[in-house]
Structure formats: structure tokens, C-alpha cells
Design an enzyme around this catalytic site. Structure first.
Site, short mmCIF file in Angstrom:
data_model
loop_
_atom_site.label_atom_id
_atom_site.label_comp_id
_atom_site.label_asym_id
_atom_site.label_seq_id
_atom_site.Cartn_x
_atom_site.Cartn_y
_atom_site.Cartn_z
N LYS A 22 0.70 -1.31 -0.09
CA LYS A 22 0.05 0.04 0.03
C LYS A 22 0.86 1.29 -0.04
CE LYS A 22 -1.81 1.71 4.07
NZ LYS A 22 -1.73 3.01 4.25
N ASN A 23 2.10 1.37 0.84
CA ASN A 23 2.68 2.65 1.01
C ASN A 23 3.60 2.77 -0.13
OD1 ASN A 23 1.23 2.85 3.41
ND2 ASN A 23 2.97 2.49 4.82
N CYS A 118 -5.82 13.65 13.06
CA CYS A 118 -6.27 12.43 12.76
C CYS A 118 -6.02 11.55 13.90
CB CYS A 118 -5.80 11.74 11.43
SG CYS A 118 -4.37 10.94 11.49
N ARG A 123 0.15 14.79 13.11
CA ARG A 123 0.72 14.59 11.79
C ARG A 123 0.75 15.98 10.75
NH1 ARG A 123 -1.61 8.90 9.85
NH2 ARG A 123 0.36 8.78 8.72
N PRO A 124 1.46 16.94 11.12
CA PRO A 124 1.71 18.18 10.29
C PRO A 124 2.52 17.92 9.14
CG PRO A 124 3.35 18.24 12.22
CD PRO A 124 2.47 16.94 12.15
N ASP A 126 4.64 20.43 7.68
CA ASP A 126 5.46 21.40 7.65
C ASP A 126 6.92 21.14 7.01
OD1 ASP A 126 5.65 19.69 10.13
OD2 ASP A 126 7.29 20.96 10.54
N LEU A 127 7.24 19.90 7.07
CA LEU A 127 8.53 19.35 6.31
C LEU A 127 8.32 19.44 4.82
CD1 LEU A 127 9.51 16.74 9.11
CD2 LEU A 127 10.25 18.99 8.84
N ASP A 307 4.16 0.90 12.20
CA ASP A 307 3.03 0.18 11.45
C ASP A 307 2.87 -1.33 12.05
OD1 ASP A 307 2.42 2.67 10.24
OD2 ASP A 307 2.78 1.94 8.08
N VAL A 329 7.61 7.37 16.91
CA VAL A 329 7.34 8.20 15.59
C VAL A 329 5.82 8.90 15.60
CG1 VAL A 329 6.83 7.56 13.12
CG2 VAL A 329 8.61 6.42 14.44
N ARG A 399 -8.80 -0.47 4.53
CA ARG A 399 -8.07 0.71 4.26
C ARG A 399 -6.56 0.18 3.75
NH1 ARG A 399 -6.50 4.42 7.75
NH2 ARG A 399 -5.39 4.74 5.90
C1 UD1 Z 1 4.08 7.13 6.17
C2 UD1 Z 1 3.40 5.82 6.21
C3 UD1 Z 1 2.73 5.49 7.36
C4 UD1 Z 1 3.86 5.00 8.61
C5 UD1 Z 1 4.58 6.47 8.50
C6 UD1 Z 1 5.80 6.23 9.55
C7 UD1 Z 1 2.48 6.01 3.78
C8 UD1 Z 1 1.23 6.23 3.12
N1 UD1 Z 1 2.05 6.05 5.01
O1 UD1 Z 1 3.11 8.13 6.76
O2 UD1 Z 1 1.97 4.04 7.23
O3 UD1 Z 1 3.47 4.88 9.68
O4 UD1 Z 1 4.97 6.80 7.19
O5 UD1 Z 1 6.44 5.25 8.86
O6 UD1 Z 1 3.42 5.71 3.38
N2 UD1 Z 1 5.91 15.06 10.59
C9 UD1 Z 1 5.95 16.40 10.77
N3 UD1 Z 1 6.03 17.17 10.09
C10 UD1 Z 1 5.75 16.68 8.59
C11 UD1 Z 1 5.68 15.38 8.18
C12 UD1 Z 1 5.84 14.55 9.32
O7 UD1 Z 1 6.17 16.58 12.07
O8 UD1 Z 1 5.85 17.60 7.44
C13 UD1 Z 1 5.88 13.74 11.58
C14 UD1 Z 1 4.45 13.31 11.80
O9 UD1 Z 1 3.49 13.96 12.65
C15 UD1 Z 1 4.81 12.01 12.47
C16 UD1 Z 1 6.35 11.51 11.77
O10 UD1 Z 1 6.76 12.74 11.46
O11 UD1 Z 1 5.05 12.19 13.79
C17 UD1 Z 1 6.35 10.51 11.00
O12 UD1 Z 1 5.51 11.00 9.84
P1 UD1 Z 1 5.76 10.41 8.30
O13 UD1 Z 1 7.14 9.84 8.15
O14 UD1 Z 1 5.66 11.69 7.45
O15 UD1 Z 1 4.67 9.51 8.06
P2 UD1 Z 1 3.58 9.71 6.76
O16 UD1 Z 1 4.38 9.95 5.50
O17 UD1 Z 1 2.36 10.39 7.06
#
Ligand code: UD1
Length: 430
Positions: A22-23, A118, A123-124, A126-127, A307, A329, A399
Site C-alpha cells: 500500500k505505502n 487524525c 501529523r503536520p 511543515d516538512l 505500523d 514516531v 484501508r
Molecule cells: C508514512 C506511512 C505510514 C507510516 C509512517 C511512518 C504512507 C502512505 N504512510 O506516513 O504508514 O506509519 O510513514 O513510518 O506511506 N511529521 C512532521 N512534519 C511533517 C511530516 C511528518 O512533524 O511535515 C511527523 C509526523 O507528525 C509523524 C512523523 O513525522 O509524527 C512521521 O510522519 P511521516 O514519516 O511523514 O509519515 P507519513 O508519510 O504520514
């Protein structure tokens, strides 16, 4: 919404095959927007999240043809309409934010609702925005939506404060069509990012170093169509291995890449499970009696995947001894604890840490799936528990897992699917 009735206590036996990831699939579907030629994707799992991503692309004017039986997806993006995909779809699934990088790379002004709070944390994004801003995109946040535009992206040096999977993917995709070179440091190293980079390179991109924390992308003027096969889903594979071990079963999981699951395989072995590679893409998982409690800390890849934390915690709830599970995470990923405790588990949550006192048995109970992986954890607990477990809000499971209950039944499990309440949209998890 569907429910599952699980009659627990039956050791699983036999062979089961893992679906495409999926991912890996979701960003690769978004990457199809980088070209106006056709992209064909093979090994696409039949999941709610995949259908949501397809609907997002269709909302942008792409023509998409999906044959679920063959796992074959054909995407013809064409010229794309003004880039504001339907807001309800985007807010339903966080991964739809992955269209941002490709749309900006094609110089489309874009408007996306901010993925709101969610189930598993804030889960922002910003990055994502910081990286794309460094490449020359301009953003404003208006009424809960991100509006972005650019007259053309430029390669840049980008350092991620945290190796976010989604931000790494968005930035890599955007950089493929930028002018010049992008160097992304502290990039996420997940296998799904390597799969994305392989797909992009087969479209004509120049991405080097995916799978390491420094990715270098040389921008090219245009990308072409491709045909790409998705890697096996390591989270589904891990869930199936855990299903075997938690039931004291003996199962061979096929179409698995053991290299992608080293942390889980090590933890299962440490807990006393029998783990054996029985071929380059097959792993046998078995258990004789109770496993031992082991401590666990989730980390970005190659650390233990967040996950798989809920499903592993279900195993720890039945293991001999006390284990400490630390979630680094996501800040709110213990929502499955309530259901496990109502089945007789003894788990205490203190901030990002859960103390699990293993019990000799769990008892079936009505439990509500809190999110995708939490649903899988409660399903595993139900397979191992004494008596019947009623798993409610099971749509979360669809999902990320295709026909999971049918495949578990083929291994001897007793599970009945009952359609009850009218279907509703389920908000994003992971
Ligand atoms: C992806 C996976 C999800 C997995 C996660 C971590 C997909 C579709 N989903 O989610 O199954 O659980 O990686 O392995 O591939 N964060 C920030 N700012 C940002 C982006 C992220 O602070 O701009 C934080 C998030 O809030 C979270 C952490 O970074 O606490 C990890 O998020 P991220 O690695 O971005 O996860 P996803 O890509 O959403």
C-alpha cells in the site's frame, strides 16, 4: 459498517501470499502525474486507500483504469484540470497530500485541504512545505487549505528535521522536474522510497541514493510513461507472521522480502518464535507455546516499524513476562490498548510508553477498531483469545489489507464477516 466475528484459539497453518505494498503504491500513483504519458502499475492491492488515491487523480482530470483482479492500474493524466482535487477525498486520506510535489513540478497551482488532526496524532506537513519552499514554491494557508504555486521549481539543498516518509517522497517527486540538482539530507530510507525512486528512474528521472539518508536528484526537462511492479507489502507480511506466532501456529508467508523485515524477524526470534527463511521470498513463522516478553521501540526504518507496533503489542499481551513498548514516531498510537485491555490484557500507557504485563490468555469481547493497524492488532488478539471476539468499525482494516479475513480463514481461522451499519467514510490513519 462491517463487523468481524472471530472464534479464537485456533492455531493457523498453511501458506499465504503477500500483496503489493500500500505505502509504495500510493506515492507511485501520485508520481504518474509527473508525465502526460501512460503509467502502468502492476501488483496494485485492492484497498480502500488505493481507491481513494484513484479518485483523487480522477478529480484532477486523469483517466484511470483499474482491474482489481489482475492488480493492474493504468493512468493517463493528460493535461490535468485546475489542480484542486475534491476536498473530502484529500481530508479522508493523508497520503493524498502526495499529489502536491508532482503538481507543483508540472507548474500547476494547487489547493489542498491541510490533513487535519487524525486518529494517530497531529501529523503536520511543515516538512513537506519547507522543502518545496526551498525549491521555489510559494504557499499560503487559507481557510484550512494549502494553496501553492510556482513558475518553475529549482534544485536546492534540503535538510529534513525528521526523516518523514511523505516529505521525502513529495520532495523527490518535485525535484525530478526541477531545474538543477536537489540534495535531500536526513531523508527517510524506507523500502517504499526505493520503490518510488526505481519507478521514477524508469520514467526517465535521475534519482540516486534512495534508501540512504542522502538522496541526490538531477532535474530533467520531462518524464515519460512506464510500467512498474510494486514491491510486496512488508506491513501485511509482518501482520501475517505475527498472526501465525500469536496463535501458536505454523505458517509460511510467501512473496515477502525478509530484508525489509529484519527488525521484526529479530524481535520475533528474541521472543522465542521459530523464524526460518525457507526461500528467497518465503519465511516460516511458528511458535510452540507462549513467547517471551521483549522490549520494543519504534524508529524510522530500518528500526522497528510503527505500523507493526500495535500487532506486536497484541503478541506481548500474551507473552511470558513484562515488556516495555516505546512509540517514538507518532504521539498517539496506543488507541488499540483499550480494546486489548477489554479482552483481559494488562497494559498501562504512560505518555509514549506502554508497559505490557503478559497474561496466559485473553478472552473474546466486543471491541472497536480504532485505526488501521489498531484494527489488525485487535484481529490478531481475537484469533488468539478464548471465545468470540466481535470486531466493530472493521472498515479501517480494508484501508490497508485486502481480503485479510478470507486469507486467514484459508489458514484455518474461524472468522465471519457481517455487514451491519450503513457504510461510512473512514478517516485516515496510516
Ligand atoms: C508514512 C506511512 C505510514 C507510516 C509512517 C511512518 C504512507 C502512505 N504512510 O506516513 O504508514 O506509519 O510513514 O513510518 O506511506 N511529521 C512532521 N512534519 C511533517 C511530516 C511528518 O512533524 O511535515 C511527523 C509526523 O507528525 C509523524 C512523523 O513525522 O509524527 C512521521 O510522519 P511521516 O514519516 O511523514 O509519515 P507519513 O508519510 O504520514
Amino acid at each position: 459498517m462491517d463487523q468481524l466475528l472471530i472464534q479464537g484459539g485456533i492455531p493457523l497453518r498453511g501458506k499465504v501470499r503477500v500483496n503489493g505494498s500500500k505505502n509504495a503504491c500510493l506515492p507511485i500513483i501520485a508520481a504518474a502525474l509527473l508525465t502526460n504519458e501512460n503509467t502502468i502499475i502492476e501488483g496494485v492491492p485492492d484497498l480502500l486507500d488505493v481507491r481513494t488515491m484513484i479518485a483523487v487523480l480522477e478529480g484532477l482530470g486523469a483517466a484511470v483504469d483499474y482491474c482489481q483482479e489482475q492488480g493492474l492500474l493504468r493512468i493517463a493524466p493528460g493535461e490535468l484540470s485546475p489542480a484542486a482535487p475534491p476536498a473530502d477525498l484529500v481530508s479522508r486520506m493523508r497520503a493524498s497530500f502526495l499529489v502536491l510535489g508532482p503538481l507543483l513540478a508540472r507548474k500547476k497551482p494547487v489547493r489542498l485541504p491541510l490533513p487535519g488532526g487524525c486518529a494517530i496524532g497531529t501529523r503536520p506537513v511543515d516538512l513537506h512545505l519547507k522543502g518545496l519552499t526551498a525549491m521555489g514554491a510559494q504557499f499560503s494557508i487559507i481557510n484550512g487549505c494549502v494553496e501553492g504555486h510556482t513558475t518553475g521549481l529549482q534544485g536546492a539543498g534540503v535538510y529534513l528535521d525528521f526523516p518523514s516518509v511523505g516529505a521525502t517522497e513529495n520532495i523527490i517527486m518535485a525535484a525530478t522536474l526541477a531545474r538543477g540538482t536537489t540534495i535531500l539530507d536526513n531523508a527517510a530510507t524506507e523500502p517504499e522510497i526505493v520503490d518510488l525512486a526505481n519507478c521514477l528512474n524508469s520514467m526517465g528521472a535521475q534519482v540516486v541514493g534512495a534508501g540512504t539518508s542522502r538522496v541526490r536528484i538531477e532535474g530533467v526537462p520531462g518524464l515519460g510513461g512506464t510500467r512498474h511492479t510494486i514491491i510486496p507489502d512488508r506491513i501485511e507480511a509482518g501482520t501475517l507472521l505475527l498472526a501465525s506466532v500469536i496463535t501458536g501456529g505454523d505458517v509460511i508467508v510467501e512473496n515477502i522480502l525478509p530484508d525489509h523485515l529484519k527488525s521484526l524477524l529479530a524481535k520475533l526470534t528474541e521472543a522465542g518464535a521459530i523464524i526460518e527463511e525457507v526461500g528467497p521470498t518465503a519465511v516460516r513463522a511458528a511458535a510452540n507455546g507462549r513467547t517471551d516478553a521483549v522490549d520494543l521501540k519504534t524508529m524510522p526504518y530500518p528500526g522497528f516499524s510503527t505500523d507493526l507496533q500495535p500487532q506486536f503489542m497484541a503478541l506481548m499481551a500474551l507473552s511470558d513476562g513484562t515488556s516495555t513498548v516505546i512509540e517514538t514516531v507518532f504521539e498517539n498510537r496506543f488507541r488499540h490498548v483499550e480494546g486489548l485491555n477489554s479482552m483481559g490484557a494488562q497494559i498501562q500507557v504512560e505518555g509514549r510508553q506502554a508497559i505490557v504485563q503478559g497474561r496466559p490468555y485473553l478472552t473474546g469481547a466486543p471491541v472497536v477498531a480504532p485505526d488501521l493497524r489498531g484494527a489488525a492488532a485487535l484481529l490478531l488478539a481475537g484469533l488468539a483469545a478464548q471465545g468470540e471476539t466481535e470486531l466493530l468499525s472493521v472498515r479501517h482494516l480494508w484501508r490497508g489489507y485486502s481480503r485479510l479475513e478470507e486469507r486467514l480463514v484459508s489458514l484455518g481461522a474461524q472468522i465471519k464477516r457481517i455487514a451491519k451499519e450503513p457504510e461510512q467514510a473512514v478517516r485516515t490513519g496510516s
